[in-house]
Design a protein around this motif. Sequence first.
Motif, mmCIF file in Angstrom:
data_model
loop_
_atom_site.group_PDB
_atom_site.id
_atom_site.type_symbol
_atom_site.label_atom_id
_atom_site.label_comp_id
_atom_site.label_asym_id
_atom_site.label_seq_id
_atom_site.Cartn_x
_atom_site.Cartn_y
_atom_site.Cartn_z
ATOM 1 N N PRO A 131 -74.403 -1.023 -73.880
ATOM 2 C CA PRO A 131 -75.728 -1.695 -74.550
ATOM 3 C C PRO A 131 -77.104 -0.794 -73.768
ATOM 4 O O PRO A 131 -76.879 -0.725 -72.860
ATOM 5 N N ARG A 132 -77.957 -1.217 -74.739
ATOM 6 C CA ARG A 132 -79.383 -0.544 -74.134
ATOM 7 C C ARG A 132 -80.020 -1.663 -73.301
ATOM 8 O O ARG A 132 -80.802 -1.504 -72.596
ATOM 9 N N ARG A 133 -79.308 -3.035 -73.458
ATOM 10 C CA ARG A 133 -80.176 -4.103 -72.577
ATOM 11 C C ARG A 133 -78.993 -4.809 -71.775
ATOM 12 O O ARG A 133 -77.970 -5.130 -72.456
ATOM 13 N N GLY A 134 -78.949 -5.337 -70.692
ATOM 14 C CA GLY A 134 -78.185 -5.986 -70.189
ATOM 15 C C GLY A 134 -77.325 -5.320 -69.333
ATOM 16 O O GLY A 134 -76.414 -5.977 -68.342
ATOM 17 N N VAL A 135 -77.287 -4.099 -69.309
ATOM 18 C CA VAL A 135 -76.375 -3.121 -68.601
ATOM 19 C C VAL A 135 -77.386 -2.009 -67.936
ATOM 20 O O VAL A 135 -78.568 -1.500 -68.335
ATOM 21 N N ALA A 136 -76.890 -1.429 -66.699
ATOM 22 C CA ALA A 136 -77.612 -0.410 -65.963
ATOM 23 C C ALA A 136 -77.923 0.490 -66.731
ATOM 24 O O ALA A 136 -77.036 1.004 -67.592
ATOM 25 N N THR A 160 -77.103 -5.127 -77.788
ATOM 26 C CA THR A 160 -76.833 -5.822 -76.734
ATOM 27 C C THR A 160 -75.088 -5.786 -76.585
ATOM 28 O O THR A 160 -74.613 -5.627 -77.585
ATOM 29 N N ALA A 161 -74.522 -6.414 -75.615
ATOM 30 C CA ALA A 161 -73.054 -6.766 -75.514
ATOM 31 C C ALA A 161 -72.856 -7.716 -76.682
ATOM 32 O O ALA A 161 -71.805 -7.355 -77.180
ATOM 33 N N LEU A 162 -73.561 -8.852 -77.344
ATOM 34 C CA LEU A 162 -73.413 -9.510 -78.086
ATOM 35 C C LEU A 162 -73.390 -8.948 -79.675
ATOM 36 O O LEU A 162 -72.356 -9.309 -80.364
#
Length: 247
Positions: A131-136, A160-162
């Motif tokens: 994901p672009r957000r929440g992960v390095a 996001t992962a969600l």
Amino acid sequence: MSPKDRFLTVYGRKPVLEALVDPGLTVDKVVLADTARGPAVAEIQRAARAAGVPVRRASAHRVKVLAGNGKQDQGVLADVVAPRMRPLAAALSAARPPARVLVLDGITTPANVGMILRTATAAGVPGVVVPRRGVAALDPLVVKASAGVAFRTPVLRCGTALEAAERLVAAGYALFGLGAAEGTSVFTAELPRRAAFVLGGESVGVGPEVRELVAGWLTIPMPGEVESLNVSAAAAVLCFELVRRGG
């Protein structure tokens, strides 16, 4: 398609030069800050000309914004083509969507992300959702940790992962979480042909929103006196168990 779903951006004079002279990589463009000067910059410009790569000038501020790392960009970045990277939505709508997918959720250490990409590629996993957000971010630290394999990993992008979990469940994938507590051994669990495996963050594991969508939990038996494995080590066990099972 967003550029973030086509390229890996590398920054810093040495990483950019290495990308330009690597015959196995295709560089889309180089962006230099209008303040960047000196022998190293001249060498980058020569390498870009030799490779037929366009060089663009931009303000130092713009380069910092594009690189996403104002302290280490050194006034230069390059967009490197990642031929196997594509949006998750595109992968799921393809004629042959990937049967097995890893989903990274909250993994913020670049070294872990890079090692997971390297392991998954080595094991032939057909898709790794980053994901672009929440992960390095997929930056030079991740590329270095993957020993350059990140450029060739079948990375699937989404917000996001969600979002990834929701898309995968809607597409008929069984969603499994990899955890250290309760669950079925990864070596004995029955796995459907179409499955996604969520790898949680270093400190909190799988996030609560994604956890709600998980259909089953897998564990790695550890008869020794260790509570858990590093997430990249756990990913390696999972990936090669899939290899043992024939994918």
